[in-house]
Design a protein around this motif. Structure first.
Motif, PDB file in Angstrom:
ATOM      1  N   CYS A  18       0.836  -1.221   0.000  1.00 34.46           N
ATOM      2  CA  CYS A  18       0.000   0.000   0.000  1.00 34.46           C
ATOM      3  C   CYS A  18       0.864   1.262   0.000  1.00 34.46           C
ATOM      4  CB  CYS A  18      -0.910   0.041   1.231  1.00 34.46           C
ATOM      5  SG  CYS A  18      -2.137  -1.269   1.281  1.00 34.46           S
ATOM      6  N   ALA A  19       2.148   1.124   0.355  1.00 39.69           N
ATOM      7  CA  ALA A  19       3.039   2.285   0.462  1.00 39.69           C
ATOM      8  C   ALA A  19       3.795   2.570  -0.831  1.00 39.69           C
ATOM      9  CB  ALA A  19       4.050   2.051   1.598  1.00 39.69           C
ATOM     10  N   ARG A  20       3.572   1.761  -1.887  1.00 41.09           N
ATOM     11  CA  ARG A  20       4.477   1.835  -3.043  1.00 41.09           C
ATOM     12  C   ARG A  20       4.523   3.212  -3.706  1.00 41.09           C
ATOM     13  NH1 ARG A  20      -0.061  -0.529  -4.164  1.00 41.09           N
ATOM     14  NH2 ARG A  20      -1.133  -0.261  -6.148  1.00 41.09           N
ATOM     15  N   PHE A  52      13.722   2.517   1.666  1.00 38.21           N
ATOM     16  CA  PHE A  52      12.870   2.916   2.794  1.00 38.21           C
ATOM     17  C   PHE A  52      12.960   1.860   3.890  1.00 38.21           C
ATOM     18  CE2 PHE A  52       9.216  -0.039   2.245  1.00 38.21           C
ATOM     19  CZ  PHE A  52       9.545  -0.584   1.014  1.00 38.21           C
ATOM     20  N   THR A  53      12.433   2.212   5.053  1.00 41.91           N
ATOM     21  CA  THR A  53      12.388   1.244   6.150  1.00 41.91           C
ATOM     22  C   THR A  53      10.934   0.890   6.449  1.00 41.91           C
ATOM     23  OG1 THR A  53      12.348   3.007   7.798  1.00 41.91           O
ATOM     24  CG2 THR A  53      14.499   2.078   7.262  1.00 41.91           C
ATOM     25  N   VAL A  54      10.760  -0.235   7.138  1.00 40.22           N
ATOM     26  CA  VAL A  54       9.457  -0.636   7.665  1.00 40.22           C
ATOM     27  C   VAL A  54       9.628  -0.879   9.158  1.00 40.22           C
ATOM     28  CG1 VAL A  54       7.717  -2.478   7.698  1.00 40.22           C
ATOM     29  CG2 VAL A  54       8.586  -1.622   5.514  1.00 40.22           C
ATOM     30  N   ARG A  87       8.299  -5.233  -6.523  1.00 35.02           N
ATOM     31  CA  ARG A  87       8.181  -6.213  -7.624  1.00 35.02           C
ATOM     32  C   ARG A  87       8.043  -7.623  -7.059  1.00 35.02           C
ATOM     33  NH1 ARG A  87      12.819  -4.021 -10.224  1.00 35.02           N
ATOM     34  NH2 ARG A  87      13.872  -6.035  -9.978  1.00 35.02           N
ATOM     35  N   TYR A  88       8.807  -7.901  -5.990  1.00 32.16           N
ATOM     36  CA  TYR A  88       8.764  -9.242  -5.406  1.00 32.16           C
ATOM     37  C   TYR A  88       7.455  -9.452  -4.648  1.00 32.16           C
ATOM     38  CZ  TYR A  88      13.529  -9.234  -6.954  1.00 32.16           C
ATOM     39  OH  TYR A  88      14.642  -9.147  -7.769  1.00 32.16           O
ATOM     40  N   ILE A  89       6.933  -8.395  -4.059  1.00 25.93           N
ATOM     41  CA  ILE A  89       5.625  -8.525  -3.386  1.00 25.93           C
ATOM     42  C   ILE A  89       4.560  -8.912  -4.425  1.00 25.93           C
ATOM     43  CG2 ILE A  89       3.784  -7.267  -2.178  1.00 25.93           C
ATOM     44  CD1 ILE A  89       5.944  -5.635  -0.722  1.00 25.93           C
TER      45      ILE A  89
END
Ligand code: G1P
Length: 265
Positions: free
Chosen positions: A101-103, A111-113, A203-205
């Motif tokens: 949702c953050a893309r 970025f970090t999560v 892309r991997y998600i």
């Protein structure tokens, strides 16, 4: 260290997934998001925002749901030099989906999560989260993950990594698995709710099938990233560094009691 790619290394953004329903904390979380429950004198999320601000991050995106707009009411547009934005996750389909949702907000930057339901306490001058951001800058990693050693009987609650050449404060992995049985766990090093990512993770998600609990798991997306030849590194929490989860009553009470003791001592 050999940095083979030309990645942009400085990180200014953090995504904080906080859309989960908090079902294990009902009825406390009926109207109050678990991330806004008190931990000592301030809500859990403010402790997490302190950790993020201390690392020099200046922009935070909260991934929330329609039921959790109290987070937006609490934080508004800025606090402690951090600018806040909000995005809605319509359906809770897993952590990978929440991060996806953050893309648009993330764009083409690393970025970090930072998971909104666990704090990390440290006795070190440099926090694990800052070490993770530094490790992303200083290595060829496409992703860096904070990990902590977990008791064998608890590995099935976590994502577990497979160290490539043994374990050190900073080490590379060649595998990871979400919520393995103790027999199947490749180590006892559990993913501890803090990640740094190259934006190619999106892309991997997109290629990630549903996994543990029937949800889209970020651990599986990182696995796809790894299998495509991208180096993945881990920053280990040291002695005296503790992740405090607030997802269950037991863990929440322990975190709360610990925080109150700090104020009273
Ligand atoms: C999530 C991650 C898991 C990680 C854990 C703690 O699991 O999927 O890999 O170990 O957070 O950071 P959850 O707590 O959502 O089941």
């Amino acid at each position: 260290m050999n940095c083979s790619n030309n990645k942009l290394k400085s990180i200014t953004k953090a995504v904080v997934p906080a859309a989960g329903k908090g079902t294990r904390l009902m009825p406390l979380t009926k109207a109050v998001p678990k991330e806004l429950m008190p931990l000592g004198k301030k809500p859990v999320l403010e402790h997490i925002i302190d950790e993020i601000a201390e690392a020099g991050i200046t922009e935070v995106l909260f991934v929330i749901s329609e039921e959790k707009t109290a987070i937006r009411t609490h934080f508004g547009e800025s606090l402690n030099g951090i600018k806040f934005d909000y995005v809605f996750q319509d359906e809770q389909k897993g952590l990978a989906d929440a991060i996806y949702c953050a893309r648009e907000w993330v764009g083409d930057e690393p970025f970090t999560v930072v998971l909104g339901d666990s704090t990390i306490e440290t006795n070190q001058v440099v926090s694990p989260y800052t070490r993770l951001i530094d490790a992303y800058r200083d290595t060829d990693a496409a992703c860096v993950i904070a990990v902590e050693e977990a008791p064998l009987e608890e590995v099935s609650r976590y994502g577990i990594v497979k160290p490539m050449n043994g374990v050190a404060p900073l080490f590379q992995i060649d595998g990871l698995v979400e919520k393995p049985t103790p027999e199947a766990a490749p180590s006892r090093y559990a993913i501890a709710g803090r990640y740094a990512f190259d934006p190619s993770i999106f892309r991997y998600i997109e290629q990630t099938p549903t996994g543990a609990k029937g949800e889209y798991q970020i651990t599986d997306s990182i696995g796809l990233m790894l299998n495509s030849g991208n180096p993945i590194w881990c920053v280990a929490l040291g002695d005296g560094e503790t992740r405090r989860d607030i997802g269950t009553f037991e863990a929440y009470f322990e975190a709360f009691t610990h925080e109150m003791r700090k104020h009273n001592s």
